[in-house]
Design an enzyme around this catalytic site. Sequence first.
Site, PDB file in Angstrom:
ATOM      1  CE  LYS A 291      -2.217  -1.082   4.026  1.00  0.00           C
ATOM      2  NZ  LYS A 291      -1.481  -2.227   4.334  1.00  0.00           N
TER       3      LYS A 291
ATOM      4  NE  ARG B 185       6.629  -0.925  10.605  1.00  0.00           N
ATOM      5  CZ  ARG B 185       5.415  -0.832   9.788  1.00  0.00           C
ATOM      6  NH1 ARG B 185       5.325  -0.265   8.657  1.00  0.00           N
ATOM      7  NH2 ARG B 185       4.420  -1.576  10.383  1.00  0.00           N
TER       8      ARG B 185
HETATM    9  O1  C5P Z   1      -0.253   0.772   8.684  1.00  0.00           O
HETATM   10  P1  C5P Z   1       0.768   0.192   9.238  1.00  0.00           P
HETATM   11  O2  C5P Z   1       0.916  -1.166   8.853  1.00  0.00           O
HETATM   12  O3  C5P Z   1       2.007   0.903   8.886  1.00  0.00           O
HETATM   13  O4  C5P Z   1       0.568   0.564  10.780  1.00  0.00           O
HETATM   14  C1  C5P Z   1       1.315  -0.283  11.694  1.00  0.00           C
HETATM   15  C2  C5P Z   1       0.637  -0.437  12.925  1.00  0.00           C
HETATM   16  O5  C5P Z   1      -0.049   0.806  13.623  1.00  0.00           O
HETATM   17  C3  C5P Z   1      -0.598  -1.117  13.199  1.00  0.00           C
HETATM   18  O6  C5P Z   1       0.029  -2.627  13.218  1.00  0.00           O
HETATM   19  C4  C5P Z   1      -1.398  -0.876  14.097  1.00  0.00           C
HETATM   20  O7  C5P Z   1      -0.732  -1.287  15.554  1.00  0.00           O
HETATM   21  C5  C5P Z   1      -1.347   0.609  14.039  1.00  0.00           C
HETATM   22  N1  C5P Z   1      -2.475   1.178  13.408  1.00  0.00           N
HETATM   23  C6  C5P Z   1      -3.884   1.165  14.023  1.00  0.00           C
HETATM   24  N2  C5P Z   1      -4.884   1.551  13.159  1.00  0.00           N
HETATM   25  C7  C5P Z   1      -4.748   2.130  11.921  1.00  0.00           C
HETATM   26  C8  C5P Z   1      -3.357   2.061  11.452  1.00  0.00           C
HETATM   27  C9  C5P Z   1      -2.313   1.535  12.007  1.00  0.00           C
HETATM   28  O8  C5P Z   1      -3.825   0.734  14.979  1.00  0.00           O
HETATM   29  N3  C5P Z   1      -5.862   2.704  11.298  1.00  0.00           N
HETATM   30 MG    MG Z   2       2.417   1.144   5.075  1.00  0.00          MG
END
Ligand code: C5P
Ligand code: MG
Length: 200
Positions: free
Chosen positions: A14, A134
């Site tokens: 994404k 990360r």
């Molecule tokens: O979108 P991404 O995978 O980078 O998000 C990393 C972490 O941020 C997720 O695993 C979650 O813990 C948190 N997150 C969330 N709610 C969202 C987006 C991200 O809790 N809408």
């Molecule tokens: Mg991402």
Amino acid sequence: MLNLILFGPPGSGKGTQALRLIDRYHLVHISTGDLFRQEMGRETPLGKEAKAYISRGELVPDHITIGMLRNKVNAHPEAEGFIFDGFPRTLAQAEALDQLMAEEGTTIHLLIALDVDDEEIVRRIRGRAAISGRADDANDTVVRNRLAVYKNETAPVFDYYAKQGKSHRIDGMGSVEEIFQRLCTLIDQTIHSLKKGALI
Ligand code: C5P
Ligand code: MG
């Protein structure tokens, strides 16, 4: 306006694709995951609160995430449209997003899910962990939990927008360029039909 949700499990591409799409379609990219990581990096109260959930691979509570998203959208009154990446992740977030778009006099036009098989996801997240630093990518238990949360809490968001006739899937396997072309084809079709209906 063109408001697009890029959907799919962690590691489905994404963010990578969003960076290319914003150039082509002049959209504002909002990644809630990136916003949380910025807050964590600055050690703000929001960052500290989010960190507890993110480090376990859990979702940050809806009211926190929705508030942060709302601020970010409101900070871009000039936007020609948005790409939402990693949001909405729950039905409550989807409902809040629809409400926010309605307040702005617009709507979500399209959700595109990137279909990637589980083996490839694990491979991509391992690769990303090696360069991103990360912590939530580096721990297998946390990665497994994130995938379970996606299946249980986030996948229903696809059906939510399918009921509005807005959800589409594309093959998320292949090269970055191939996947980008698939996305552009679908977005161009949507722009074309929106223009015909004079909705854009
Ligand atoms: O979108 P991404 O995978 O980078 O998000 C990393 C972490 O941020 C997720 O695993 C979650 O813990 C948190 N997150 C969330 N709610 C969202 C987006 C991200 O809790 N809408
Ligand atoms: Mg991402």
